[in-house]
Design a protein around this motif. Structure first.
Motif, PDB file in Angstrom:
ATOM      1  N   LEU A 322       0.792  -1.221   0.000  1.00  0.00           N
ATOM      2  CA  LEU A 322       0.000   0.000   0.000  1.00  0.00           C
ATOM      3  C   LEU A 322       0.827   1.275   0.000  1.00  0.00           C
ATOM      4  CD1 LEU A 322      -2.678  -1.144   2.601  1.00  0.00           C
ATOM      5  CD2 LEU A 322      -2.939  -1.012   0.120  1.00  0.00           C
ATOM      6  N   ALA A 323       2.117   1.180   0.326  1.00  0.00           N
ATOM      7  CA  ALA A 323       2.931   2.386   0.476  1.00  0.00           C
ATOM      8  C   ALA A 323       3.780   2.693  -0.745  1.00  0.00           C
ATOM      9  CB  ALA A 323       3.834   2.264   1.707  1.00  0.00           C
ATOM     10  N   ILE A 324       3.708   1.861  -1.769  1.00  0.00           N
ATOM     11  CA  ILE A 324       4.583   2.049  -2.930  1.00  0.00           C
ATOM     12  C   ILE A 324       3.746   2.210  -4.195  1.00  0.00           C
ATOM     13  CG2 ILE A 324       6.610   0.936  -1.952  1.00  0.00           C
ATOM     14  CD1 ILE A 324       5.814  -1.651  -3.279  1.00  0.00           C
ATOM     15  N   GLY A 325       4.072   3.226  -4.970  1.00  0.00           N
ATOM     16  CA  GLY A 325       3.333   3.464  -6.195  1.00  0.00           C
ATOM     17  C   GLY A 325       1.891   3.843  -5.917  1.00  0.00           C
ATOM     18  N   THR A 326       1.056   3.640  -6.928  1.00  0.00           N
ATOM     19  CA  THR A 326      -0.375   3.946  -6.797  1.00  0.00           C
ATOM     20  C   THR A 326      -1.272   2.790  -7.229  1.00  0.00           C
ATOM     21  OG1 THR A 326      -0.427   4.905  -9.035  1.00  0.00           O
ATOM     22  CG2 THR A 326       0.018   6.411  -7.189  1.00  0.00           C
ATOM     23  N   ARG A 327      -0.759   1.897  -8.066  1.00  0.00           N
ATOM     24  CA  ARG A 327      -1.619   0.876  -8.678  1.00  0.00           C
ATOM     25  C   ARG A 327      -2.158  -0.108  -7.658  1.00  0.00           C
ATOM     26  NH1 ARG A 327      -5.151  -1.250 -10.030  1.00  0.00           N
ATOM     27  NH2 ARG A 327      -5.509  -2.744 -11.715  1.00  0.00           N
ATOM     28  N   PHE A 328      -1.358  -0.470  -6.646  1.00  0.00           N
ATOM     29  CA  PHE A 328      -1.822  -1.438  -5.658  1.00  0.00           C
ATOM     30  C   PHE A 328      -2.983  -0.854  -4.836  1.00  0.00           C
ATOM     31  CE2 PHE A 328       2.886  -2.111  -6.007  1.00  0.00           C
ATOM     32  CZ  PHE A 328       2.811  -3.214  -6.841  1.00  0.00           C
ATOM     33  N   ARG A 329      -2.864   0.429  -4.471  1.00  0.00           N
ATOM     34  CA  ARG A 329      -3.942   1.068  -3.717  1.00  0.00           C
ATOM     35  C   ARG A 329      -5.211   1.180  -4.554  1.00  0.00           C
ATOM     36  NH1 ARG A 329       0.190   4.411  -2.038  1.00  0.00           N
ATOM     37  NH2 ARG A 329      -0.537   6.163  -3.319  1.00  0.00           N
ATOM     38  N   GLU A 330      -5.048   1.438  -5.855  1.00  0.00           N
ATOM     39  CA  GLU A 330      -6.235   1.510  -6.718  1.00  0.00           C
ATOM     40  C   GLU A 330      -7.046   0.216  -6.633  1.00  0.00           C
ATOM     41  OE1 GLU A 330      -4.265   4.425 -10.142  1.00  0.00           O
ATOM     42  OE2 GLU A 330      -4.733   2.340 -10.590  1.00  0.00           O
ATOM     43  N   ALA A 331      -6.349  -0.921  -6.697  1.00  0.00           N
ATOM     44  CA  ALA A 331      -7.046  -2.209  -6.621  1.00  0.00           C
ATOM     45  C   ALA A 331      -7.731  -2.383  -5.273  1.00  0.00           C
ATOM     46  CB  ALA A 331      -6.058  -3.346  -6.865  1.00  0.00           C
ATOM     47  N   MET A 332      -7.081  -1.920  -4.199  1.00  0.00           N
ATOM     48  CA  MET A 332      -7.677  -2.059  -2.875  1.00  0.00           C
ATOM     49  C   MET A 332      -8.824  -1.080  -2.658  1.00  0.00           C
ATOM     50  SD  MET A 332      -6.534  -4.638  -1.345  1.00  0.00           S
ATOM     51  CE  MET A 332      -7.019  -4.328   0.359  1.00  0.00           C
ATOM     52  N   PHE A 333      -8.772   0.087  -3.295  1.00  0.00           N
ATOM     53  CA  PHE A 333      -9.921   0.994  -3.223  1.00  0.00           C
ATOM     54  C   PHE A 333     -11.150   0.334  -3.843  1.00  0.00           C
ATOM     55  CE2 PHE A 333      -7.080   4.798  -2.595  1.00  0.00           C
ATOM     56  CZ  PHE A 333      -7.716   5.260  -1.451  1.00  0.00           C
ATOM     57  N   GLU A 334     -10.961  -0.399  -4.939  1.00  0.00           N
ATOM     58  CA  GLU A 334     -12.092  -1.114  -5.536  1.00  0.00           C
ATOM     59  C   GLU A 334     -12.662  -2.128  -4.549  1.00  0.00           C
ATOM     60  OE1 GLU A 334     -12.089  -2.810  -9.691  1.00  0.00           O
ATOM     61  OE2 GLU A 334     -12.253  -4.683  -8.545  1.00  0.00           O
ATOM     62  N   ALA A 335     -11.785  -2.912  -3.914  1.00  0.00           N
ATOM     63  CA  ALA A 335     -12.239  -3.921  -2.958  1.00  0.00           C
ATOM     64  C   ALA A 335     -12.998  -3.280  -1.805  1.00  0.00           C
ATOM     65  CB  ALA A 335     -11.041  -4.715  -2.438  1.00  0.00           C
ATOM     66  N   ALA A 336     -12.476  -2.167  -1.287  1.00  0.00           N
ATOM     67  CA  ALA A 336     -13.139  -1.489  -0.175  1.00  0.00           C
ATOM     68  C   ALA A 336     -14.512  -0.961  -0.591  1.00  0.00           C
ATOM     69  CB  ALA A 336     -12.267  -0.343   0.333  1.00  0.00           C
ATOM     70  N   GLY A 337     -14.601  -0.424  -1.799  1.00  0.00           N
ATOM     71  CA  GLY A 337     -15.880   0.086  -2.273  1.00  0.00           C
ATOM     72  C   GLY A 337     -16.922  -0.998  -2.435  1.00  0.00           C
ATOM     73  N   VAL A 338     -16.505  -2.137  -2.978  1.00  0.00           N
ATOM     74  CA  VAL A 338     -17.444  -3.252  -3.152  1.00  0.00           C
ATOM     75  C   VAL A 338     -17.878  -3.794  -1.792  1.00  0.00           C
ATOM     76  CG1 VAL A 338     -17.751  -5.569  -4.080  1.00  0.00           C
ATOM     77  CG2 VAL A 338     -16.531  -3.853  -5.417  1.00  0.00           C
ATOM     78  N   LEU A 339     -16.941  -3.893  -0.860  1.00  0.00           N
ATOM     79  CA  LEU A 339     -17.286  -4.379   0.477  1.00  0.00           C
ATOM     80  C   LEU A 339     -18.320  -3.470   1.131  1.00  0.00           C
ATOM     81  CD1 LEU A 339     -16.836  -6.204   2.971  1.00  0.00           C
ATOM     82  CD2 LEU A 339     -14.933  -4.686   3.603  1.00  0.00           C
ATOM     83  N   ARG A 340     -18.082  -2.178   1.071  1.00  0.00           N
ATOM     84  CA  ARG A 340     -19.016  -1.227   1.685  1.00  0.00           C
ATOM     85  C   ARG A 340     -20.404  -1.334   1.052  1.00  0.00           C
ATOM     86  NH1 ARG A 340     -17.928   5.273   2.550  1.00  0.00           N
ATOM     87  NH2 ARG A 340     -19.871   5.729   3.670  1.00  0.00           N
TER      88      ARG A 340
END
Length: 358
Positions: A322-340
């Motif tokens: 989560l602390a490097i680049g941006t692409r990994f966080r983008e994928a996790m933002f999708e997961a968080a949005g779907v979970l919510r």
């Protein structure tokens, strides 16, 4: 690894990702294209950094050393603790360590995610996945209960499964103390943890409930019995290797027959009907890609609502980067949005099998 060394390596890695894109591409090398996919520059640079650091494979030593190395790596790649998220350590049934994450200003009676960390059933812990759980808590606006289930080889299959089932039942029975809505408790995890979440969903559904309201499955292992195309294509060079997987399974299974058990290979379960809705994310350059996608298709055929999302340009383990680049966080933002979304619009009546019409 001393904290000073971890801090220096973390700073160096972040500095690498802070370089102009052209320089990052020169360091990472020519784009990698395989199976009609192109590896994200963020992922390729991570792999190149590991190569330059001459880090040994996790499976090259003892489980104790692998656990130590994974924790050190997680502290580098996950970054500073995500805030504002409050934490409370607790013990489930007097024996299973756990940590409750509560994002700032979340009211009582909120949805809850029971989370199982990855690590091949051999490594990983609450600490290695601390920021992963903080991220999901903050951005999905849910409480997260992270579970330190027992690990192999000290505690082989099915000890981890038993702890995972116990943790979900504990969360349901103690929802008020956890500040959670008992009708909005999801299960989730990455890799081996995704496997455990699927098994919890299957076991509790077949028992007649209570069962989870939602499944968040990040690149889950689903079938240890099949040799898939992705296991051949990505056997080496993309973080999780064939040698790693063989090493993990050799510690987790006491006999070869264990792999035929649906609690080990949930894709082999004879009945998948009535399971909770699921979000299954796979990574394009991951040996586990095909079995996760095959499991999604099995759920669809059984009438289970499922969202399958292939992160085609990513590698196994992206939930921890989560602390490097941006692409990994983008994928996790999708997961968080779907979970919510899944927990907010899901059924709010009783979660027993009888109420679900089973």
């Amino acid at each position: 690894m001393p904290l000073s060394t971890i801090a220096l390596q973390g700073a160096a890695l972040r500095a690498l990702y802070g370089l102009p894109r052209r320089m990052r591409r020169l360091i990472a090398g020519r784009p990698i294209r395989l199976d009609n996919q192109e590896l994200a520059l963020d992922a390729q640079l991570f792999l190149r950094a590991r190569e330059m650091s001459k880090l040994p494979p996790l499976s090259s030593g003892t489980p104790a050393k692998a656990r130590h190395d994974l924790l050190a790596g997680a502290q580098i790649a996950a970054g500073e603790p995500i805030q504002p998220v409050a934490t409370r350590d607790l013990t489930i049934n007097g024996s299973i360590p756990a940590r409750l994450y509560t994002p700032d200003e979340l009211p009582e009676g909120s949805p809850l995610l029971v989370y199982f960390h990855g690590g091949g059933f051999v490594i990983g812990s609450i600490e290695t996945h601390d920021n992963t759980c903080r991220f999901l808590a903050k951005h999905a606006r849910v409480r997260v209960l992270s579970v330190d289930y027992r690990l192999a080889p000290e505690h082989p299959f099915p000890n981890g499964v038993e702890d995972a089932i116990a943790a979900f039942k504990y969360a349901y029975a103690n929802a008020a103390d956890l500040g959670a809505d008992p009708t909005a408790i999801a299960v989730g995890g990455d890799s081996a943890g995704g496997n455990l979440a699927t098994v919890v969903s299957q076991v509790t559904t077949r028992e007649g409930g209570p069962k989870p309201a939602f499944q968040l499955l990040l690149y889950p292992s689903a079938d240890a019995t099949k040799q898939t195309r992705s296991k051949e294509l990505f056997a080496q060079g993309f973080f999780l290797t064939k040698d790693d997987m063989d090493w993990f399974m050799g510690h987790y299974a006491t006999v070869e027959q264990d792999k035929q058990d649906p609690r080990y290979s949930p894709a082999l379960a004879p009945d998948l009907s009535g399971l909770p809705p699921a979000y299954i994310a796979t990574a394009g350059f991951d040996p586990l890609r095909d079995e996760g996608e095959a499991y999604a298709e099995l759920l669809r055929k059984a009438g289970v609502p499922v969202v399958l999302s292939r992160q085609a340009d990513l590698i196994h383990g992206y939930a921890n980067l989560l602390a490097i680049g941006t692409r990994f966080r983008e994928a996790m933002f999708e997961a968080a949005g779907v979970l919510r979304t899944g927990l907010e619009i899901g059924p709010k009546e009783s979660l027993t099998g009888e109420s679900a019409g089973e």
